[in-house]
Scaffold this active site. Structure first.
Site, short mmCIF file in Angstrom:
data_model
loop_
_atom_site.label_atom_id
_atom_site.label_comp_id
_atom_site.label_asym_id
_atom_site.label_seq_id
_atom_site.Cartn_x
_atom_site.Cartn_y
_atom_site.Cartn_z
N ASP A 349 0.96 -1.19 0.01
CA ASP A 349 -0.05 0.07 0.00
C ASP A 349 0.88 1.38 -0.08
O ASP A 349 1.56 1.58 1.12
CB ASP A 349 -0.82 -0.19 1.07
CG ASP A 349 -1.77 1.29 1.21
OD1 ASP A 349 -2.05 1.97 0.27
OD2 ASP A 349 -1.99 1.78 2.30
N LYS A 350 1.01 2.09 -1.16
CA LYS A 350 1.91 3.05 -1.23
C LYS A 350 0.89 4.34 -1.28
O LYS A 350 0.15 4.56 -2.31
CB LYS A 350 2.55 3.06 -2.46
CG LYS A 350 3.81 4.00 -2.62
CD LYS A 350 4.88 3.75 -1.38
CE LYS A 350 6.01 4.97 -1.58
NZ LYS A 350 5.45 6.07 -0.91
#
Length: 351
Positions: A349-350
Site C-alpha cells: 500500500d503506497k
C-alpha cells in the site's frame, strides 16, 4: 553496575575480535578479511595438507614428513578449536568443539593423520566463512552509519564552525546548503526546500519542507538553504535508532537457531556415547578387531558432528538481515525473517 578489567571485556568480545584501548580513541580499523590472522592460519594449514597429501602419495601415508605435515596442519588450523574443546570437556559442556576435538585426537591416535587434518581444515574453513558473513553484516551496518555526515556547519552566536556530530548539542542551529545531507534530526527555523528522505522513510519522491517541519539525519537537501534547530543528540536520531534496531535484530535468536542449539546440547553427548559403545562392544563381546572398531567409532564422531547446522543457521540469519538493511529493508529479527519465508502473497500500500 560493577567492575571489570580490559582483559575480561576483550575476552567477552573475542568472537567479534573486539579490542579495547584505554585512551578511548576510536578502535583500530579491522584488517581486510583475507589478511586477518585467523584466516592466514587456514591458508597455511591448507597448504600443509596439500603438500603432505602429495608426500603421502609419493612415499606412502606413513612417511615421516607426510605425518609431520599433517600434524602441523592439525595444530595450526585447529589450535583455537582444541582450546575451546578441552575447556568444554573439562566442564562437561558437550558441543561441536568438544566432539571435533575428541574425533581429531582419536584419528591421530590410530594413525589417521591425513583424515584428522582434513577434518580440521574443513572445520576451519567453515569458521572462516562464518567470520566472512559476520564481516559483511558489520559492513552493512557501517554503510548505514555512513548515510549521515560526521560533522555539520553550526552557528553559535555570530560564529559559524564545522562541528563533529558527537559535539553538537540540542538547540544548536545547523546550516544546511543545497546538495548537502543533514547530519542531525531537527526542526526547520528558516528556509524552504525539498528533501530526499528515501534512505530514512523509503519515500521515493522528494518531500517539500518549510519552517516548523521536522527533518531527519541522512536526508538530502535538494534546493534551498535551510537553518535547522537540532532537537536530538546524535545517538537519539532516527537513523541511529534504525542502526540500533538492525543490530538488535542480528543479535536476536531465531526459533530454528534456538532449536539447533538445544538439539546440539543433547545430540553431542549421545553421539559420543554411541561412538564409544560402537568402539568397545564388538571387540569385547564378539572378538572383533580393536583397531577396526575404534576406527569406526571415531568415524561416527567425525561424521556425526552437527557443526554444519550450528554454524549455518546464525550465519544465514545475520547475513540476510544485514543484506536487507543495506538495501533499505529493516527486518526486526530472525523470527520475522523465518515468517517471511512462508509468505505466499504480499500486498503493498503506497500512499
Amino acid at each position: 553496575w560493577g567492575t571489570t578489567t580490559i582483559e575480561e571485556l576483550e575476552k567477552a568480545g573475542a568472537f567479534e575480535n573486539l579490542k579495547i584501548r584505554e585512551d578511548k580513541e576510536k578502535a583500530v580499523k579491522r584488517e581486510p578479511f583475507w589478511k586477518q590472522k585467523e584466516n592466514i592460519k587456514v591458508y597455511i594449514s591448507a597448504v600443509l595438507l596439500v603438500i603432505s597429501w602429495f608426500l603421502g602419495k609419493q612415499y606412502g601415508e606413513e612417511h615421516f614428513f607426510a605425518t609431520i605435515g599433517y600434524a602441523a596442519a592439525i595444530l595450526i588450523g585447529g589450535y583455537s578449536l582444541f582450546i575451546k574443546g578441552f575447556k568444554n570437556l573439562v566442564r562437561l559442556n558437550f558441543d561441536m568443539n568438544t566432539l571435533m576435538t575428541v574425533a581429531i585426537l582419536g584419528a591421530a591416535a590410530i594413525g589417521e593423520w591425513g583424515e584428522g587434518a582434513t577434518v580440521v581444515i574443513l572445520f576451519a574453513i567453515s569458521e572462516a566463512l562464518e567470520r566472512y558473513s559476520m564481516d559483511k553484516a558489520r559492513q552493512s551496518i557501517e554503510s548505514l552509519m555512513d548515510i549521515a555526515p560526521k560533522e555539520a556547519l553550526i552557528r553559535r552566536g555570530n560564529e559559524e564552525m564545522m562541528v563533529p556530530v558527537d559535539d553538537i548539542q540540542v538547540g544548536d542551529i545547523m546550516i544546511v546548503k543545497p546538495g548537502q545531507k543533514l547530519a542531525m534530526d531537527g526542526i526547520i527555523i528558516k528556509g524552504t526546500s525539498t528533501l530526499n528522505q528515501a534512505a530514512i522513510t523509503g519515500e521515493s519522491v522528494p518531500v517539500a519542507k518549510t519552517v516548523g517541519d521536522e527533518v531527519f539525519a541522512g536526508t538530502l537537501n535538494e534546493e534551498g538553504l535551510l537553518e535547522v534547530k537540532v532537537t536530538k543528540r546524535v545517538e537519539d536520531t532516527t537513523l541511529s535508532k534504525i542502526i540500533h534496531l538492525v543490530e538488535e535484530a542480528q543479535a536476536e535468536r531465531a526459533p530454528s537457531q534456538a532449536f539447533v542449539d538445544r538439539f546440539a546440547k543433547y545430540y553431542t553427548p549421545a553421539i559420543i556415547i554411541f561412538a564409544l559403545l560402537l568402539a568397545v562392544i564388538p571387540p569385547l563381546f564378539m572378538g572383533a578387531d580393536w583397531s577396526e572398531w575404534i576406527y569406526r567409532g571415531l568415524a561416527v564422531l567425525v561424521v556425526g558432528c552437527p557443526c554444519a547446522l550450528v554454524i549455518s543457521t546464525p550465519v544465514a540469519i545475520v547475513t540476510a538481515i544485514g543484506n536487507a538493511a543495506k538495501n533499505g529493508v529493516l527486518i526486526k529479527g530472525g523470527i520475522y525473517l523465518e515468517e517471511a519465508g512462508s509468505l505466499k502473497v504480499i500486498a503493498f500500500d503506497k500512499t
